[in-house]
Design a protein around this motif. Structure first.
Motif, PDB file in Angstrom:
ATOM      1  N   LEU A  28       0.937  -1.225   0.018  1.00 46.32           N
ATOM      2  CA  LEU A  28       0.009  -0.050  -0.085  1.00 46.32           C
ATOM      3  C   LEU A  28       1.090   1.251  -0.021  1.00 46.32           C
ATOM      4  O   LEU A  28       0.504   2.442  -0.620  1.00 46.32           O
ATOM      5  N   LEU A  29       1.866   1.280   0.900  1.00 40.32           N
ATOM      6  CA  LEU A  29       2.693   2.175   0.994  1.00 40.32           C
ATOM      7  C   LEU A  29       3.967   2.111   0.105  1.00 40.32           C
ATOM      8  O   LEU A  29       4.416   3.468  -0.391  1.00 40.32           O
ATOM      9  N   GLY A  30       4.515   1.139  -0.128  1.00 41.28           N
ATOM     10  CA  GLY A  30       5.545   1.023  -0.995  1.00 41.28           C
ATOM     11  C   GLY A  30       5.197   0.605  -2.432  1.00 41.28           C
ATOM     12  O   GLY A  30       6.273   0.602  -3.378  1.00 41.28           O
ATOM     13  N   GLY A  31       4.072   0.165  -2.786  1.00 42.29           N
ATOM     14  CA  GLY A  31       3.673  -0.144  -4.057  1.00 42.29           C
ATOM     15  C   GLY A  31       4.766  -1.374  -4.440  1.00 42.29           C
ATOM     16  O   GLY A  31       5.222  -1.451  -5.849  1.00 42.29           O
ATOM     17  N   GLN A  32       5.201  -2.316  -3.700  1.00 41.17           N
ATOM     18  CA  GLN A  32       6.236  -3.326  -4.146  1.00 41.17           C
ATOM     19  C   GLN A  32       5.413  -4.364  -5.059  1.00 41.17           C
ATOM     20  O   GLN A  32       4.242  -4.720  -4.823  1.00 41.17           O
ATOM     21  N   GLU A  33       6.152  -4.691  -6.136  1.00 44.33           N
ATOM     22  CA  GLU A  33       5.736  -5.773  -7.072  1.00 44.33           C
ATOM     23  C   GLU A  33       6.326  -7.178  -6.694  1.00 44.33           C
ATOM     24  O   GLU A  33       6.331  -8.247  -7.274  1.00 44.33           O
ATOM     25  N   ASP A  34       7.527  -7.307  -5.552  1.00 46.96           N
ATOM     26  CA  ASP A  34       8.263  -8.596  -5.619  1.00 46.96           C
ATOM     27  C   ASP A  34       7.362  -9.930  -5.291  1.00 46.96           C
ATOM     28  O   ASP A  34       7.902 -10.899  -5.584  1.00 46.96           O
ATOM     29  N   GLU A  35       6.425  -9.689  -4.748  1.00 45.60           N
ATOM     30  CA  GLU A  35       5.389 -10.720  -4.630  1.00 45.60           C
ATOM     31  C   GLU A  35       5.037 -11.698  -5.891  1.00 45.60           C
ATOM     32  O   GLU A  35       4.699 -12.815  -5.769  1.00 45.60           O
ATOM     33  N   TRP A  36       5.242 -10.831  -6.880  1.00 46.78           N
ATOM     34  CA  TRP A  36       4.871 -11.289  -8.088  1.00 46.78           C
ATOM     35  C   TRP A  36       5.635 -12.757  -8.609  1.00 46.78           C
ATOM     36  O   TRP A  36       5.183 -13.665  -9.214  1.00 46.78           O
ATOM     37  N   LEU A  37       6.892 -12.759  -8.043  1.00 40.47           N
ATOM     38  CA  LEU A  37       7.582 -13.622  -8.170  1.00 40.47           C
ATOM     39  C   LEU A  37       7.034 -15.003  -7.565  1.00 40.47           C
ATOM     40  O   LEU A  37       6.927 -15.909  -8.149  1.00 40.47           O
ATOM     41  N   TRP A  38       6.618 -15.007  -6.288  1.00 41.91           N
ATOM     42  CA  TRP A  38       5.727 -16.120  -5.759  1.00 41.91           C
ATOM     43  C   TRP A  38       4.509 -16.293  -6.584  1.00 41.91           C
ATOM     44  O   TRP A  38       4.102 -17.417  -6.560  1.00 41.91           O
ATOM     45  N   GLY A  39       3.760 -15.476  -7.034  1.00 47.92           N
ATOM     46  CA  GLY A  39       2.698 -15.554  -8.115  1.00 47.92           C
ATOM     47  C   GLY A  39       3.058 -16.538  -9.055  1.00 47.92           C
ATOM     48  O   GLY A  39       2.232 -17.380  -9.624  1.00 47.92           O
ATOM     49  N   VAL A  40       4.103 -16.407  -9.737  1.00 47.64           N
ATOM     50  CA  VAL A  40       4.597 -17.474 -10.813  1.00 47.64           C
ATOM     51  C   VAL A  40       4.872 -18.519 -10.160  1.00 47.64           C
ATOM     52  O   VAL A  40       4.512 -19.832 -10.472  1.00 47.64           O
ATOM     53  N   ALA A  41       5.474 -18.777  -9.129  1.00 43.03           N
ATOM     54  CA  ALA A  41       5.856 -20.022  -8.223  1.00 43.03           C
ATOM     55  C   ALA A  41       4.696 -20.481  -7.798  1.00 43.03           C
ATOM     56  O   ALA A  41       4.605 -22.218  -8.136  1.00 43.03           O
ATOM     57  N   VAL A  42       3.704 -20.152  -7.414  1.00 40.13           N
ATOM     58  CA  VAL A  42       2.670 -20.830  -7.061  1.00 40.13           C
ATOM     59  C   VAL A  42       1.492 -21.086  -8.100  1.00 40.13           C
ATOM     60  O   VAL A  42       0.871 -22.103  -8.063  1.00 40.13           O
ATOM     61  N   TRP A  43       1.740 -20.547  -9.299  1.00 37.41           N
ATOM     62  CA  TRP A  43       1.162 -20.896 -10.358  1.00 37.41           C
ATOM     63  C   TRP A  43       1.651 -22.172 -11.029  1.00 37.41           C
ATOM     64  O   TRP A  43       0.962 -23.140 -11.527  1.00 37.41           O
ATOM     65  N   MET A  44       3.019 -22.382 -10.890  1.00 42.37           N
ATOM     66  CA  MET A  44       3.799 -23.418 -11.263  1.00 42.37           C
ATOM     67  C   MET A  44       3.307 -24.654 -10.332  1.00 42.37           C
ATOM     68  O   MET A  44       2.997 -25.693 -10.698  1.00 42.37           O
ATOM     69  N   LEU A  45       3.076 -24.441  -9.140  1.00 36.14           N
ATOM     70  CA  LEU A  45       2.541 -25.368  -8.368  1.00 36.14           C
ATOM     71  C   LEU A  45       1.177 -26.009  -8.389  1.00 36.14           C
ATOM     72  O   LEU A  45       1.032 -26.990  -8.447  1.00 36.14           O
ATOM     73  N   TYR A  46       0.416 -25.141  -8.720  1.00 29.74           N
ATOM     74  CA  TYR A  46      -1.013 -25.321  -8.905  1.00 29.74           C
ATOM     75  C   TYR A  46      -1.197 -26.371 -10.311  1.00 29.74           C
ATOM     76  O   TYR A  46      -1.849 -27.128 -10.125  1.00 29.74           O
ATOM     77  N   TYR A  47      -0.145 -25.828 -11.258  1.00 34.42           N
ATOM     78  CA  TYR A  47      -0.096 -26.692 -12.540  1.00 34.42           C
ATOM     79  C   TYR A  47       0.243 -28.070 -12.311  1.00 34.42           C
ATOM     80  O   TYR A  47      -0.491 -29.016 -12.654  1.00 34.42           O
ATOM     81  N   PHE A  48       1.406 -28.074 -11.292  1.00 34.76           N
ATOM     82  CA  PHE A  48       1.849 -29.394 -11.075  1.00 34.76           C
ATOM     83  C   PHE A  48       0.800 -30.094 -10.198  1.00 34.76           C
ATOM     84  O   PHE A  48       0.902 -31.555 -10.486  1.00 34.76           O
ATOM     85  N   LEU A  49       0.135 -29.511  -9.584  1.00 38.93           N
ATOM     86  CA  LEU A  49      -0.807 -30.330  -8.631  1.00 38.93           C
ATOM     87  C   LEU A  49      -1.925 -31.010  -9.498  1.00 38.93           C
ATOM     88  O   LEU A  49      -2.455 -32.178  -9.395  1.00 38.93           O
ATOM     89  N   ARG A  50      -2.209 -30.429 -10.565  1.00 39.83           N
ATOM     90  CA  ARG A  50      -3.258 -30.863 -11.316  1.00 39.83           C
ATOM     91  C   ARG A  50      -2.520 -31.828 -12.666  1.00 39.83           C
ATOM     92  O   ARG A  50      -3.528 -32.645 -12.912  1.00 39.83           O
ATOM     93  N   THR A  51      -1.309 -31.653 -13.016  1.00 40.09           N
ATOM     94  CA  THR A  51      -0.955 -32.460 -14.070  1.00 40.09           C
ATOM     95  C   THR A  51       0.057 -33.465 -13.612  1.00 40.09           C
ATOM     96  O   THR A  51       0.370 -34.606 -14.347  1.00 40.09           O
TER      97      THR A  51
END
Length: 417
Positions: free
Chosen positions: A160-183
């Motif tokens: 909110l105050l810093g406008g940080q985007e670094d969590e996007w890296l985990w967004g990619v990682a958890v997307w990968m994890l979700y994909y692996f869980l399904r496939t």
């Protein structure tokens, strides 16, 4: 709004969030009641509105607060991209090529830096939701962990105050994890998803490839997935701007804090007799970061990627905040959510207490560091000043917390998976 007023607001947030999280760990009946009524999705949505969207409206609409942190830099390049400028050629950027154009999207509708902060808030909300959807079949406490993360003050301040985007890296990682869980497939599809971080976020998205590579079964197919995205993008960038696309590498000498280097810098300066040569220590830190992450995850290489993928991510980025002299405390936003999901046992008071101390440090230390004009402590005599001594102590405690969680990743990778 004055700097001191912002500090008071942050202090209130720390106290409120600490009390709320502590009470949340002690009210098992509350979480059970929500589960029995099947209200998790509704409560999560309301919480994101209450703890993210409403504070955004209060800060930027009611109080008319001007975005700080990285947002002015983001605005500088987004406004040029808005006018049709080319990244790296027409404006400086230390992010991946598509990042500048993604943060331009919200200003098409609302031409103000506040729109970029709103984008960061919405992206974090999406990543939180995706993390819950992924983890709810893996951990019994997934909903509780996500909710307590939302209440923590450090992530709220960072986004909110810093406008940080670094969590996007985990967004990619958890997307990968979700994909692996399904496939159950760690080949082509996973490689394609991994590469998306390299073209959308920044170069550090590639750091955790090294421990991840140890865990993959279909390495060849994964590599093909990376190349299918990577090669065309590199060719296009080279044709459009020559070697200007290497600009993100220039950030390697930008000293940030706190990390092990900044804590040890007074000692290093005393031994060398002069200020350390930053590029040398940058590469030393990089080698230690990547090799220690591989060392941490190697014993778990035969385990399921469902368990080890988050550990590879955590090992890499916790190591980065310890050993890289270009790592500021706000980089913890990269892994704060998986840290809460994977490393915090809410039944253990020590785990909760250290998390809350860490949370407070992440909010207070950057403020004091900036207030003191970013001291380097090459002249150790400044520590005679109580404020400088306090800031240096906060740096040390931050690094100690990194070490605590790095040790927990090591224990989980070696003994628990």
């Amino acid at each position: 709004m004055s700097t001191l007023s912002v500090f008071y607001i942050k202090s209130v947030l720390i106290i409120f969030s600490s009390v709320a999280v502590w009470l949340g760990t002690r009210t098992g009946a509350l979480w059970e009641q929500i589960h029995q009524r099947n209200q998790e999705n509704r409560v999560l949505a309301i919480s994101l509105i209450v703890f993210r969207l409403l504070p955004f409206l209060l800060v930027y609409a009611v109080l008319d607060y001007s975005p700080r942190g990285d947002v002015p830099f983001f605005w500088g390049k987004a406004s040029v991209a808005y006018q049709g400028g080319w990244v790296y050629r027409d404006f400086a950027s230390y992010h991946a090529p598509l990042f500048s154009y993604i943060i331009t999207l919200p200003i098409l509708l609302w031409y103000t830096p506040k729109a970029i902060v709103l984008l960061m808030v919405l992206m974090e909300a999406g990543i939180i939701w995706g993390t819950y959807r992924t983890y709810k079949s893996l951990h019994n406490d997934a909903f509780k962990s996500v909710m307590l993360y939302i209440i923590l003050s450090a992530p709220a301040v960072m986004v909110l105050l810093g406008g940080q985007e670094d969590e996007w890296l985990w967004g990619v990682a958890v997307w990968m994890l979700y994909y692996f869980l399904r496939t159950k497939n760690d080949g082509l599809g996973l490689g394609l998803r991994f590469s998306s971080g390299l073209i959308v976020i920044k170069a550090t998205a590639g750091f955790w490839l090294f421990p991840l590579w140890v865990l993959l079964k279909k390495k060849g197919a994964f590599l093909v997935g990376m190349l299918l995205i990577g090669i065309p993008i590199l060719v296009i960038l080279y044709l459009l701007m020559g070697l200007d696309f290497l600009m993100p590498l220039e950030q390697a000498t930008n000293l940030l804090t706190p990390n092990l280097f900044t804590v040890l810098r007074p000692l290093i300066t005393a031994i060398l007799g002069h200020a350390p040569h930053l590029p040398t220590f940058t590469w030393i830190g990089m080698v230690i970061t990547l090799s220690s992450a591989v060392w941490i995850i190697y014993p778990a290489r035969h385990q399921s990627l469902v368990k080890t993928l988050p550990l590879a991510f955590l090992a890499t980025y916790i190591a980065m905040t310890i050993f890289q002299l270009t790592s500021p405390g706000y980089y913890v936003f990269t892994y704060m959510l998986p840290l809460v999901m994977e490393l915090v046992d809410w039944k253990k008071s020590i785990d909760t207490a250290i998390l809350l101390i860490f949370n407070a440090l992440l909010v207070v230390q950057p403020f004091l560091f900036t207030h003191l004009n970013s001291p380097t402590y090459d002249d150790i005599t400044v520590l005679a000043n109580p404020l400088f001594l306090l800031e240096y102590t906060l740096q040390f405690l931050n690094v100690a917390c990194y070490g605590w969680y790095f040790r927990k990743v090591h224990q989980k990778a070696r003994y628990s998976v």
